[in-house]
Design an enzyme around this catalytic site. Structure first.
Site, PDB file in Angstrom:
ATOM      1  N   SER A  30       0.869  -1.170   0.000  1.00 19.01           N
ATOM      2  CA  SER A  30       0.000   0.000   0.000  1.00 19.01           C
ATOM      3  C   SER A  30       0.907   1.221   0.000  1.00 19.01           C
ATOM      4  CB  SER A  30      -0.876   0.014   1.263  1.00 19.01           C
ATOM      5  OG  SER A  30      -1.485   1.270   1.461  1.00 19.01           O
TER       6      SER A  30
ATOM      7  N   TYR B 172      -2.722  -1.367  10.791  1.00 15.05           N
ATOM      8  CA  TYR B 172      -2.578  -1.656   9.359  1.00 15.05           C
ATOM      9  C   TYR B 172      -1.299  -1.037   8.809  1.00 15.05           C
ATOM     10  CZ  TYR B 172      -3.761  -1.526   4.347  1.00 15.05           C
ATOM     11  OH  TYR B 172      -3.742  -1.657   2.985  1.00 15.05           O
TER      12      TYR B 172
END
Length: 268
Positions: free
Chosen positions: A143, A156
């Site tokens: 990401s 996360y």
């Protein structure tokens, strides 16, 4: 070392980026192992698309939060395929909890899903690549938050930072075996995870992204396919942002914020 990939495993390939990647690798000539967590029908749909591309497809359930047991699904797919030349770690999930409200169980689950389970799966694939002696490709879909923070996503973000660091480290350790390791860091992508249904949903208009829109899953898959190919033989230990320029917008983005809404809205 000549490298001609014939087999690939793509985790979390029941929809979105994982599905697009599985189909792209099939079109490049690979048989593909597909995993799903809760959407078996989605995984079977991916398998149908792989077979339509003229390649074999095998489907297994994978729960990366089951850290001790998740390697079994990878081992089974390796047996199904008769080996693994390319391993794409795509499975992952967020939790949307603010740091002050984050409890230890949620922290652990998010880390297990995104990092600890990924470690077990990647290690299983890498061991087979080393034993086979044909080289290999390990690619993690991370990401933009592999390198940049996000509010309401501390677990996360920590996991994605860790996964990026793992990939860079194994790139050093596995190089002698002809195995490369890289990560692909998507920005805002139109997929079911972002609330958009279908195999290739229309991107959202987003003026905060230099290219003016969200990305398509196939645009991530194209970069993964390159890193999986013989053409990427000299690429290892790198992180490839595929974000429409999002990561370059730090100072520019800050200069144009007109409210404190970002402090409460973890989606931005």
């Amino acid at each position: 070392m000549d490298f001609a990939p014939r087999t690939a495993i793509v985790t979390g390939s029941d929809s979105g980026i994982g599905r697009a990647t599985a189909v792209e690798l099939a079109r490049a000539g690979m048989d593909v192992g597909i995993t799903w967590h809760s959407d078996r029908d989605g995984a079977e749909h991916t398998a149908d698309q792989v077979r339509e591309a003229g390649r074999k497809a095998y489907v297994r359930q994978l729960d990366t939060s089951d850290v001790p047991g998740c390697g079994a699904a990878i081992e089974a797919l390796i047996q199904d395929l008769g080996g693994v030349d390319v391993f794409v770690n795509n499975a992952g999930a967020g939790d949307g909890r603010s740091f002050l409200e984050l409890d230890p169980d949620t922290w652990k689950q998010t880390m297990d899903i995104n990092l600890n389970g990924a470690f077990v799966c990647i290690q299983a694939a890498a061991r087979h690549m080393v034993d086979a002696g044909r080289g290999g490709r390990i690619i993690a879909v991370t990401s933009v938050h592999e390198t940049q923070p996000k509010v309401h996503a501390s677990a996360y973000v920590a996991a994605k930072h860790g996964l990026g660091g793992l990939i860079k480290t194994i790139a050093l350790e596995l190089a002698e075996f002809g195995i490369t390791a890289n990560s692909v860091a998507p920005g805002a992508i139109s997929t079911p995870m972002s609330g958009r249904e279908g195999d290739d949903p229309e991107p959202d208009v987003n003026p905060g992204i230099p290219l003016g829109r969200s990305g398509r899953a196939v645009e991530i898959a194209a970069v993964v396919n390159f890193l999986a190919s013989p053409a990427a033989a000299y690429v290892t230990g790198a992180s490839w942002p595929v974000d429409g320029g999002m990561l370059q917008m730090g100072p520019m983005g800050c200069a144009h914020l007109s409210s404190n809404e970002w402090r409460e809205n973890g989606k931005n």
